[in-house]
Design an enzyme around this catalytic site. Structure first.
Site, PDB file in Angstrom:
ATOM      1  N   CYS A 123       0.807  -1.223   0.000  1.00  0.00           N
ATOM      2  CA  CYS A 123       0.000   0.000   0.000  1.00  0.00           C
ATOM      3  C   CYS A 123       0.841   1.274   0.000  1.00  0.00           C
ATOM      4  O   CYS A 123       0.366   2.324  -0.437  1.00  0.00           O
ATOM      5  CB  CYS A 123      -0.919   0.030   1.217  1.00  0.00           C
ATOM      6  SG  CYS A 123      -1.951  -1.428   1.414  1.00  0.00           S
ATOM      7  N   ILE A 124       2.063   1.207   0.508  1.00  0.00           N
ATOM      8  CA  ILE A 124       2.872   2.424   0.626  1.00  0.00           C
ATOM      9  C   ILE A 124       3.948   2.507  -0.449  1.00  0.00           C
ATOM     10  O   ILE A 124       4.791   3.411  -0.420  1.00  0.00           O
ATOM     11  CB  ILE A 124       3.487   2.555   2.031  1.00  0.00           C
ATOM     12  CG1 ILE A 124       4.526   1.464   2.306  1.00  0.00           C
ATOM     13  CG2 ILE A 124       2.397   2.545   3.091  1.00  0.00           C
ATOM     14  CD1 ILE A 124       5.284   1.657   3.619  1.00  0.00           C
TER      15      ILE A 124
END
Length: 333
Positions: free
Chosen positions: A323-324
Site C-alpha cells: 500500500c505504501i
C-alpha cells in the site's frame, strides 16, 4: 480487435525504481509519529537494497525524512496529505510511446469522512512528470491497491471498491471493465466479491484486492486464507476462493495466528508484499506463521531474495507494504 495502446506490466517485470511518500501528516503519521517514520523508513531501506527508491516528501517534513533515510533514498518535495503512494500515485504502464502513467481520480477511498485528499489528488500528475511518463487521464475513481495484474491480460478487482457508490456512482461493471481495458491493456477482469472484514472499518478502503490476492504468474494466485472459524474472514476468504477461475492454481498464504487487537479482528496479511528487482519485501508480524509465509513467497518467486519487514505499525494505520509503495517499470529501448 484493436491492440491496446498501453499495458500494465506484471510486478515481477524489471523496475526502474519504487516510489513512496513520507508520512508527514494525516492518519499515516498518527500520534506515535516516530513509529510511523521508523516503519516507512524500514520499508524504504529494504527496497533500496534491490532498486532505487524515490520518496515524495512534504517540504515541512524533509528534516525528518533525511534523519531516518540518510542518503540511501532520493527525496523529492511536494505537498502531501498522507502517505499511501500505491493509492494516490499513478499506475505505471508501458506502450509504443514508452512509459505511461494512469492518473485515476483519487477521492480519499470513496470520500471517507476522516480523509483529506486535496494535495494527494495531485501527486499522480507530479510523479508522472518527474518520471518523464505520458499522462493518461481517467475519469474513474480508483486506487492502485484496488487492482492486481498478471501482465498477461488479467486484472483482479473487488466489487466493493470499483462499484462503490462513494467512488463511481452510476458506473456499471461493463463501464469499469472498459476503462480498465483502455488504461491497463487487460482482456479479462476477474471480479472478487469483497475484501477482508477489517477493511470495512472506519479507516478501511472498503475492500482493496492487494490484501486478499495477487498473481505471481499467469494462472496462479496467492490467496490470503484465514483458517480460524472464529474469525469473520474465515467465511470471507472461502467466498473469495469460489470466485476465482476454476482452472487457476491457488497457493494459500495462511493468515497470522493473531486474530484480534484492541480494535477487533485483524486483517494482517502476507499477500500485501512488494516484488522488487531480485527480491520480495514482505510483511511480517512477529507471529509464529511469519517464517512459513516467507517460505511460500520464496517458492512463488523463485530466484528472488525474500526480506521480511515488521508491518504491524503500517497495518495499524490501515495498510501494508504494498500500500505504501508503487513500482515504476523499466521501459525497454
Amino acid at each position: 480487435m484493436t491492440r491496446p495502446q498501453w499495458r500494465m506490466p506484471a510486478e515481477t517485470d524489471p523496475h526502474d525504481c519504487t516510489w513512496m511518500a513520507w508520512p508527514s501528516s494525516g492518519y499515516a503519521l498518527g500520534e506515535a509519529a516516530d513509529d510511523a517514520r521508523r516503519a516507512w523508513a524500514s520499508v524504504a531501506l529494504a527496497v533500496a537494497e534491490f532498486e532505487p527508491v524515490r520518496m515524495v516528501v512534504d517540504p515541512a517534513a524533509v528534516p525528518h525524512a533525511r534523519k531516518w533515510l540518510g542518503s540511501d533514498v532520493e527525496l523529492l518535495e511536494a505537498p502531501l496529505d498522507d502517505a499511501w503512494m500505491r493509492d494516490m500515485g499513478p499506475t505505471f504502464v508501458v506502450g509504443p510511446q514508452g512509459l505511461g502513467a494512469v492518473d485515476w481520480v483519487f477521492n480519499g477511498w470513496g470520500q471517507q469522512s476522516w480523509a483529506r485528499w486535496e494535495k494527494d489528488a495531485r501527486i499522480a500528475r507530479q510523479v508522472a512528470e518527474w518520471a518523464g511518463a505520458t499522462l493518461i487521464d481517467s475519469a474513474m475513481v480508483n486506487e492502485g491497491g484496488g487492482i492486481h495484474v498478471d501482465g498477461a491480460g488479467t486484472v483482479l478487482v473487488t466489487e466493493t471498491v470499483q462499484l462503490d457508490p462513494g467512488r463511481n456512482p452510476g458506473w456499471h461493471s461493463h463501464d469499469i471493465e472498459d476503462e480498465l481495458r483502455r488504461t491497463l491493456g487487460v482482456r479479462d477482469v476477474v471480479w472478487l466479491p469483497r475484501g477482508l472484514t477489517r477493511d470495512y472499518g472506519e479507516f478501511g478502503t472498503r475492500g482493496h484486492v492487494d490484501i486478499v490476492a495477487t498473481m505471481p504468474s499467469p494462472g496462479t494466485v496467492l490467496l490470503h486464507v484465514q483458517p480460524a472459524p472464529a474469525h469473520p474472514d474465515f467465511e470471507v476468504t472461502r467466498a473469495i476462493r469460489l470466485a476465482l477461475p476454476a482452472q487457476w492454481r491457488v497457493v494459500e498464504l495462511l493468515a497470522p495466528e493473531r486474530l484480534e487487537d484492541e480494535d477487533g479482528p485483524v486483517d494482517h496479511s502476507y499477500v500485501n508484499h512488494l516484488v522488487c528487482n531480485g527480491g520480495v519485501v514482505a510483511c511480517t508480524f512477529g507471529d509464529p506463521r511469519d517464517a512459513a509465509a516467507l517460505e511460500v513467497l520464496a517458492s512463488a518467486y523463485p530466484g528472488r531474495k525474500v526480506v521480511g519487514v515488521d508491518a504491524r505499525v503500517i497495518f495499524a494505520r490501515g495498510g501494508g507494504i504494498h500500500c505504501i509503495t508503487q513500482q515504476q517499470p523499466k521501459v525497454e529501448p
